[in-house]
Structures are given as structure tokens and as C-alpha cells.
Design a protein around this motif. Sequence first.
Motif, PDB file in Angstrom:
ATOM      1  N   THR A 192       0.838  -1.199   0.000  1.00 44.91           N
ATOM      2  CA  THR A 192       0.000   0.000   0.000  1.00 44.91           C
ATOM      3  C   THR A 192       0.872   1.247   0.000  1.00 44.91           C
ATOM      4  O   THR A 192       2.082   1.185   0.277  1.00 44.91           O
ATOM      5  CB  THR A 192      -0.917   0.035   1.233  1.00 44.91           C
ATOM      6  OG1 THR A 192      -0.114   0.243   2.403  1.00 44.91           O
ATOM      7  CG2 THR A 192      -1.683  -1.278   1.375  1.00 44.91           C
ATOM      8  N   TYR A 196       2.127  -0.949   3.978  1.00 45.51           N
ATOM      9  CA  TYR A 196       1.706  -2.261   4.451  1.00 45.51           C
ATOM     10  C   TYR A 196       1.861  -3.294   3.329  1.00 45.51           C
ATOM     11  O   TYR A 196       1.567  -3.010   2.165  1.00 45.51           O
ATOM     12  CB  TYR A 196       0.254  -2.222   4.940  1.00 45.51           C
ATOM     13  CG  TYR A 196       0.076  -1.400   6.187  1.00 45.51           C
ATOM     14  CD1 TYR A 196       0.337  -1.941   7.445  1.00 45.51           C
ATOM     15  CD2 TYR A 196      -0.329  -0.066   6.111  1.00 45.51           C
ATOM     16  CE1 TYR A 196       0.196  -1.179   8.597  1.00 45.51           C
ATOM     17  CE2 TYR A 196      -0.470   0.706   7.254  1.00 45.51           C
ATOM     18  CZ  TYR A 196      -0.204   0.149   8.499  1.00 45.51           C
ATOM     19  OH  TYR A 196      -0.336   0.905   9.630  1.00 45.51           O
ATOM     20  N   VAL A 198       0.904  -6.797   1.525  1.00 45.33           N
ATOM     21  CA  VAL A 198      -0.252  -7.674   1.367  1.00 45.33           C
ATOM     22  C   VAL A 198       0.171  -8.896   0.558  1.00 45.33           C
ATOM     23  O   VAL A 198       0.706  -8.769  -0.542  1.00 45.33           O
ATOM     24  CB  VAL A 198      -1.408  -6.946   0.656  1.00 45.33           C
ATOM     25  CG1 VAL A 198      -2.646  -7.830   0.612  1.00 45.33           C
ATOM     26  CG2 VAL A 198      -1.711  -5.613   1.333  1.00 45.33           C
ATOM     27  N   LYS A 208      -3.077 -12.051   3.572  1.00 43.85           N
ATOM     28  CA  LYS A 208      -2.480 -11.690   4.851  1.00 43.85           C
ATOM     29  C   LYS A 208      -1.760 -10.352   4.737  1.00 43.85           C
ATOM     30  O   LYS A 208      -1.042 -10.104   3.776  1.00 43.85           O
ATOM     31  CB  LYS A 208      -1.522 -12.796   5.304  1.00 43.85           C
ATOM     32  CG  LYS A 208      -2.263 -14.114   5.512  1.00 43.85           C
ATOM     33  CD  LYS A 208      -1.389 -15.265   5.916  1.00 43.85           C
ATOM     34  CE  LYS A 208      -2.247 -16.526   6.115  1.00 43.85           C
ATOM     35  NZ  LYS A 208      -1.459 -17.715   6.500  1.00 43.85           N
ATOM     36  N   VAL A 209      -1.992  -9.504   5.741  1.00 38.38           N
ATOM     37  CA  VAL A 209      -1.449  -8.150   5.737  1.00 38.38           C
ATOM     38  C   VAL A 209      -0.423  -8.023   6.852  1.00 38.38           C
ATOM     39  O   VAL A 209      -0.659  -8.434   7.992  1.00 38.38           O
ATOM     40  CB  VAL A 209      -2.571  -7.108   5.920  1.00 38.38           C
ATOM     41  CG1 VAL A 209      -1.998  -5.693   5.879  1.00 38.38           C
ATOM     42  CG2 VAL A 209      -3.648  -7.281   4.845  1.00 38.38           C
ATOM     43  N   THR A 211       2.948  -5.371   8.494  1.00 37.21           N
ATOM     44  CA  THR A 211       3.645  -4.091   8.441  1.00 37.21           C
ATOM     45  C   THR A 211       4.904  -4.277   7.602  1.00 37.21           C
ATOM     46  O   THR A 211       5.289  -5.406   7.281  1.00 37.21           O
ATOM     47  CB  THR A 211       4.038  -3.612   9.846  1.00 37.21           C
ATOM     48  OG1 THR A 211       5.033  -4.508  10.396  1.00 37.21           O
ATOM     49  CG2 THR A 211       2.834  -3.579  10.773  1.00 37.21           C
ATOM     50  N   HIS A 216       2.491  -9.259  11.710  1.00 45.35           N
ATOM     51  CA  HIS A 216       1.200  -9.645  11.133  1.00 45.35           C
ATOM     52  C   HIS A 216       0.113  -8.746  11.661  1.00 45.35           C
ATOM     53  O   HIS A 216      -0.034  -8.552  12.876  1.00 45.35           O
ATOM     54  CB  HIS A 216       0.891 -11.104  11.468  1.00 45.35           C
ATOM     55  CG  HIS A 216      -0.437 -11.553  10.948  1.00 45.35           C
ATOM     56  ND1 HIS A 216      -1.494 -11.856  11.784  1.00 45.35           N
ATOM     57  CD2 HIS A 216      -0.888 -11.742   9.676  1.00 45.35           C
ATOM     58  CE1 HIS A 216      -2.530 -12.221  11.064  1.00 45.35           C
ATOM     59  NE2 HIS A 216      -2.197 -12.165   9.780  1.00 45.35           N
ATOM     60  N   THR A 219      -5.752 -11.074   8.755  1.00 43.42           N
ATOM     61  CA  THR A 219      -5.935 -12.094   7.721  1.00 43.42           C
ATOM     62  C   THR A 219      -7.341 -11.987   7.159  1.00 43.42           C
ATOM     63  O   THR A 219      -8.308 -11.876   7.914  1.00 43.42           O
ATOM     64  CB  THR A 219      -5.708 -13.503   8.296  1.00 43.42           C
ATOM     65  OG1 THR A 219      -4.346 -13.621   8.726  1.00 43.42           O
ATOM     66  CG2 THR A 219      -5.985 -14.567   7.246  1.00 43.42           C
ATOM     67  N   THR A 232      -3.044  -3.037  -4.801  1.00 44.30           N
ATOM     68  CA  THR A 232      -3.784  -2.066  -4.008  1.00 44.30           C
ATOM     69  C   THR A 232      -3.999  -0.812  -4.839  1.00 44.30           C
ATOM     70  O   THR A 232      -3.189  -0.497  -5.723  1.00 44.30           O
ATOM     71  CB  THR A 232      -3.036  -1.708  -2.706  1.00 44.30           C
ATOM     72  OG1 THR A 232      -1.756  -1.150  -3.034  1.00 44.30           O
ATOM     73  CG2 THR A 232      -2.847  -2.947  -1.840  1.00 44.30           C
ATOM     74  N   ILE A 238      -7.543  -3.171  -1.052  1.00 42.79           N
ATOM     75  CA  ILE A 238      -6.928  -4.383  -1.600  1.00 42.79           C
ATOM     76  C   ILE A 238      -7.805  -4.941  -2.704  1.00 42.79           C
ATOM     77  O   ILE A 238      -9.019  -5.092  -2.535  1.00 42.79           O
ATOM     78  CB  ILE A 238      -6.741  -5.435  -0.489  1.00 42.79           C
ATOM     79  CG1 ILE A 238      -5.839  -4.898   0.625  1.00 42.79           C
ATOM     80  CG2 ILE A 238      -6.154  -6.727  -1.052  1.00 42.79           C
ATOM     81  CD1 ILE A 238      -5.800  -5.779   1.865  1.00 42.79           C
ATOM     82  N   VAL A 253      -9.708  -1.666   4.338  1.00 43.17           N
ATOM     83  CA  VAL A 253      -9.103  -1.993   5.629  1.00 43.17           C
ATOM     84  C   VAL A 253      -8.769  -0.728   6.404  1.00 43.17           C
ATOM     85  O   VAL A 253      -8.299   0.265   5.834  1.00 43.17           O
ATOM     86  CB  VAL A 253      -7.814  -2.829   5.422  1.00 43.17           C
ATOM     87  CG1 VAL A 253      -7.111  -3.085   6.748  1.00 43.17           C
ATOM     88  CG2 VAL A 253      -8.135  -4.141   4.721  1.00 43.17           C
ATOM     89  N   TYR A 255      -6.058   0.115   8.498  1.00 42.70           N
ATOM     90  CA  TYR A 255      -4.753  -0.455   8.836  1.00 42.70           C
ATOM     91  C   TYR A 255      -4.292  -0.034  10.233  1.00 42.70           C
ATOM     92  O   TYR A 255      -3.585  -0.792  10.910  1.00 42.70           O
ATOM     93  CB  TYR A 255      -3.713  -0.033   7.798  1.00 42.70           C
ATOM     94  CG  TYR A 255      -3.982  -0.604   6.414  1.00 42.70           C
ATOM     95  CD1 TYR A 255      -3.607  -1.894   6.097  1.00 42.70           C
ATOM     96  CD2 TYR A 255      -4.634   0.153   5.449  1.00 42.70           C
ATOM     97  CE1 TYR A 255      -3.865  -2.431   4.846  1.00 42.70           C
ATOM     98  CE2 TYR A 255      -4.906  -0.367   4.188  1.00 42.70           C
ATOM     99  CZ  TYR A 255      -4.517  -1.654   3.885  1.00 42.70           C
ATOM    100  OH  TYR A 255      -4.786  -2.185   2.652  1.00 42.70           O
TER     101      TYR A 255
END
Length: 408
Positions: A192, A196, A198, A208-209, A211, A216, A219, A232, A238, A253, A255
Amino acid sequence: MAKSPGLPHRGCLSPDGILREIQINLLECKVCFEMFSSQQRERRPQNLSCGHVLCLECIAALSHPLLRKLECPFCRQLCSVDSTSHCQVLSDLHELLLSQTPPSSRSPKASLFSSTGLTRAALHLQAAFGGWGTLINPTGIAALGSKGTIVVVHDGEKRVVVFNVQGRKLHSFGRKGSATGDVRYPVDVAVTTSGYVVVTDAGDRAVKVFTSRGTHLLTVRKSLKLPWGVDTDACGNILVSDAQAGTLSQVKVDYGHGVILEHQTVISDLQCPKSVACCFGNGNIAVMERPTKTGKYQYRQLKVFTEDFDLLHQIDSFSLSLTATVRLNMSGVGFDRDGDVIVTDSDQGMVFSLGNLKDDRPVLTPLVADRLIRPVGTVLQNNTLIVLDSGDHTVKIYSAEAISSHFV
């Protein structure tokens, strides 16, 4: 006979295509990416006892100074330095090709490029890094920030690897496993604008996202059968394709709090959608479909949608082949900063631009063919084209500057 680390199947090749395969797969050391040479001692091709071939310099670098043994980087067999021998057949082949090839034709594909703009220029290999061991069967690539940091997903013990612009590994995360935060089978990766990471995990049927440092965050599983391609948009939403369900989903999301705000199917009735790309400039979204293979031909279809998910353009690989001098077998898709569509051809080992697709007929322009084996993903960053090559497990950086240097 000397072994290649793995010659890809190409079907029926033209004479120029055969020469290109020989240069890439037989006459280049797959550890340092330098051409073999009988004139330079350190570049002489040497047979290992397992049958694979490395240059003398790499054998010296990989072997234990006292035990004089090394583990073959391709088959992991333990080999003795004292049992290596000069591979005369490759030296002779190298000399033969040099003596028969006119100097003007030693840069294949150069005449296919015109001269304006990044997607109209002959792109030269600037650097290559990774290689077997550092990367194992890589499948996805993305840019992290604007300073050249690259994120790659692969089949290693830690599935997500972060490199700097010089090719130095900064850190890795996403350990292979089934626990929370682990990654079973990564297919694609996106980043992103806020940094972040992805990852689509086909083994866990989830997105799964993380940093940027690998913590983690969350999910996404709802309604996903086989998540595949991911990207993204400019807002951080996403976009993920589902190869089994035949859909494209959008996930919004928060974040900062690690919360899914919205998950909806935005496009349905797709045929095995895989690669996905979003253009930050105009918001267009490209989806590569790979329907079931019929006969000997793998049919591919590219669809481009507006940011509101209305179909803007579609074209298939067969139609492209009718209007081009090459048989394009599209495998991956991306955008440049002007909104032109970029596609990879993993069969021919090339990268093409299709133009902005505003007209009915795409403008097919070859971008890169130099030293590519099986390109699976591209990233455009800082006026350079970065290509993930699963054929030799590397990241390759191309630009219009005629300078070539290699980082491993």
C-alpha cells in the motif's frame, strides 16, 4: 555432458531464439551472471562432479578454504574442488558463436525498439540480484516506497524478502507454517502507499497483511476459495483475484486498527483470473484470465476495467498474435506511470507494452528480452523497469542507460 540449472521448454524456436537460449542458459554462470570465457581465467567454465557448471571464480568463492568442498547451488550435492574439470565444450561453443556472430547483431531485439519514453526505449540490464538460495521459485514482486526497496515472495523458509536498491537483503518475514502470521504458499504480493505488505496465501486460502517490518496485522478469509493476484489502489484498498471462484474482490481496511471495514465482490464471471494490477494514475484495473488449456495452446485473456469496475477493454493472446510478428502468450500484467499496460510473456522470456488501450488495436512494443528466462512480475520505479525472473530466481533491473553491472 554439462548440465544447465534448468532449461525451460520453449517448443519450436527460430534460429535467433535458439541462439538466445544458448547464450542465456549455457554460456552464462548462473551464480554471478557473467559470461563464461576461456580468455579470462576466473570466468572459465568448470564441471562439478554432479554435472553442473560454474565459473572458476564462483567455485573458489563457494568452496571451503580448508576442506576444498562446496555444495552445488543447484542440486545441493557436495562436490570436491579437486574433482572439477574444465568444460571445454562450453568454451569451444562460446568461441564459435563469437566468431560467427556479426558485432551489430550481438544485442538481440535492439532493432525492435523506438526511441522516445521509457516504454519506447531499448532497456538494458543494469543489475541482477538474488539467485538460488537467496530466492527459491519467486512468484511475486512489489515496490516498497519510492527509494528502490523491493519486496519479493518466494518458497524459502521465510516467505517474504525485502531488498534495497543495491540488492542487499534487508530482512525477511512470513515464516513457512500454519500458525497466525505464517505463510504456507505465497503467490503474489502488493504494497500500500502507507507501506503495508499484502500477500496472497493460496495454501491457506487467505490474504495476509503485514507491516513493512513483518508484524502480522490481519488475515482476510471471507468468501475466498483460491486467492491469487493482488494489488492495491491509491486509497489502500486491496484488490484480489480468486482463481477458483472466478471473481475480483475489493477489501477496505483500517490499517491503523487492523480491522476489515468492507469485503465485497466487485467483478464476477471471470475465467480463472490470476494476475491483477491497478494504475495509480487513472485508477484502471487490469485482470489476466487463464482459462483451462485447450489442445496445445494456452488461451489468455486480458480485461481492463475503470476504477468503477466497468469493462473498458478486453483482448486475448490469440487476437494479439494475428496483428503482431510474435506469438504473445501473456502471463502477467502491470501499468506504467502513463497508464500504458505492460505484460510479461513467461514462455518467450520477454516484456511488452500494449499502450494505453484507448484505441481498438493495442500498440505492441517489446520492452525487454535481454537475459530474461521466465519473467513473472514487473515493477516500474524511478524510471527503471524491475522484473522478477523465476527462471533463475533473480530480480533484474533495466533502464535506458547502456550500463550493465551485477549484484548478487
